[in-house]
Design a protein around this motif. Sequence first.
Motif, short mmCIF file in Angstrom:
data_model
loop_
_atom_site.label_atom_id
_atom_site.label_comp_id
_atom_site.label_asym_id
_atom_site.label_seq_id
_atom_site.Cartn_x
_atom_site.Cartn_y
_atom_site.Cartn_z
N GLY A 59 4.46 -1.17 1.68
CA GLY A 59 5.24 -0.89 0.46
C GLY A 59 4.60 0.24 -0.32
O GLY A 59 4.41 0.16 -1.53
N SER A 76 -1.09 4.92 -4.40
CA SER A 76 -2.25 4.04 -4.25
C SER A 76 -2.96 4.31 -2.94
O SER A 76 -4.20 4.22 -2.86
CB SER A 76 -1.82 2.57 -4.29
OG SER A 76 -1.20 2.28 -5.51
N ASP A 89 6.92 2.02 4.24
CA ASP A 89 7.88 1.65 3.21
C ASP A 89 9.26 1.74 3.86
O ASP A 89 9.42 2.35 4.92
CB ASP A 89 7.79 2.59 2.00
CG ASP A 89 8.33 1.94 0.72
OD1 ASP A 89 7.52 1.53 -0.13
OD2 ASP A 89 9.57 1.82 0.60
N ALA A 91 8.17 -4.23 6.14
CA ALA A 91 6.87 -4.92 6.24
C ALA A 91 7.00 -6.31 6.84
O ALA A 91 6.00 -6.92 7.22
CB ALA A 91 6.23 -5.00 4.86
C1 SAM Z 1 6.59 -1.04 -6.96
S1 SAM Z 1 6.81 -0.20 -5.47
C2 SAM Z 1 5.16 -0.02 -4.83
C3 SAM Z 1 4.38 1.08 -5.39
C4 SAM Z 1 3.24 1.60 -4.53
N1 SAM Z 1 2.66 0.61 -3.65
C5 SAM Z 1 2.18 2.18 -5.44
O1 SAM Z 1 1.18 1.49 -5.70
O2 SAM Z 1 2.39 3.29 -5.94
C6 SAM Z 1 7.35 -1.41 -4.28
C7 SAM Z 1 7.65 -0.76 -2.94
O3 SAM Z 1 7.79 -1.79 -1.97
C8 SAM Z 1 8.77 -1.37 -1.06
N2 SAM Z 1 9.24 -2.53 -0.29
C9 SAM Z 1 9.86 -3.64 -0.76
N3 SAM Z 1 10.12 -4.48 0.25
C10 SAM Z 1 9.65 -3.89 1.38
C11 SAM Z 1 9.62 -4.26 2.73
N4 SAM Z 1 10.13 -5.42 3.17
N5 SAM Z 1 9.07 -3.42 3.62
C12 SAM Z 1 8.53 -2.24 3.22
N6 SAM Z 1 8.54 -1.83 1.94
C13 SAM Z 1 9.09 -2.65 1.03
C14 SAM Z 1 9.83 -0.72 -1.92
O4 SAM Z 1 10.66 0.13 -1.15
C15 SAM Z 1 8.96 0.03 -2.92
O5 SAM Z 1 8.69 1.33 -2.50
#
Ligand code: SAM
Length: 391
Positions: free
Chosen positions: A203, A209, A226, A253
Amino acid sequence: MLADARKDRAWQMIDLQHDERSRQLFALALNRYVQTTLAEGSRLTCERVVDTDFIDTEINTDASRSQLRRRIEAEPLHQYWLAMMQIWQDLLWRYCGEVVERQLDDLVETCRPGPADRGSLRLDPALQLPTYQSAVDNHSFPGGYHTETRPNDVRQGAVYALSAEVYLLEQTGARHDYRGQTLIGHILGRFPDFTPQRILDLGCLCGASTAAYCEQFPDAEIHAIDTSAPALRFGHGMAEERGLAIHFSQQNAEVPDFDAGYFDLIVSHALFHETSYAAFPKVLGECFRLLRPGGITAHVEVPARIEVMSPWEYLRSSYEGFHNQEPFWNALTSYDWVAAADAAGFAQAAQGFQRTLADGRRDADPATFLPVGQGKLDLSNWFVMSAVKPG
Ligand SMILES: C[S@@+](CC[C@H](N)C(=O)[O-])C[C@H]1O[C@@H](n2cnc3c(N)ncnc32)[C@H](O)[C@@H]1O
């Protein structure tokens, strides 16, 4: 302050003009007003309502939480605060969107993968989004993470990255890598002799990060996944701009395609509150499968835990779930991460609050990892769970 804000920007791919930054800073100032002065009105209303209506302040059951929320949402001052929470945020999305729109052609070109890249970008146009993503625009971000309106679109990634930079400009620095730094601080504090060679970030969005791991573990092979193609394209462009070798791929994920046992360290930063009850154990199960024996998994999440919230803090936090398109947010406030890690097969699972680190500071002091009951609902700390794959 404007000059400092420009100087401190870690990446310069998005050109910012004076008036554009001024509009963003106005949205930020409005945010401060809404989150302090207006919020105080709502908090006092909450205290009065709790007193006069003898509402259960334990907020430890769905029924007590629901009773409190329904009662306070009938109060005009609280309704005003709720509306203003949406308005300041809409303004920030709009102001950042305008900046990106003006230079979108250039950004698309800059982010295109090229032969001299240090990292890589692998997209999967056939990827099916999980329903918890396709059904909402998380954080009320118009178009969500995934909307694409042109070939090789980076718009949603660029707008999100710029908004994130603005939102925490004065708190954690423009690099917006503090979640990565905070989790690295936790890992170094808990596992001081651990030097991962292969790292996976789940994600990753635009890799803000992930970048912290490139700096801390310069010899490691770093992967980041992602579901959002625009975010990954923009993240790839940003990483190349900064000379960071990150291998981005578009994957869910819950079902990543890496080989079992490939990674030493698997991390996530604010991923889980955007998933679901069904997805949580699947993702943790994949962390277990993909780690080598002795490998470590560590996850940092928003510091919203029911154990440390007052009634008004619960209302502030639950706004995200009920009004800001973060459907799993509220459920996660009482989720037992250690039990989930144990069920997935991990050992030494621990959860608690990790003191936030930012601006290049990493602190390996184990005392910065506090028991859940000593946490706070603010950005001075983040919720963390880490565990080890036995073997
Ligand atoms: C709040 S953002 C994360 C921010 C990032 N990790 C950072 O620290 O800058 C949440 C992310 O999780 C991703 N996400 C949610 N469910 C997911 C999944 N099942 N598989 C991959 N990515 C996922 C979303 O697309 C989004 O980009």
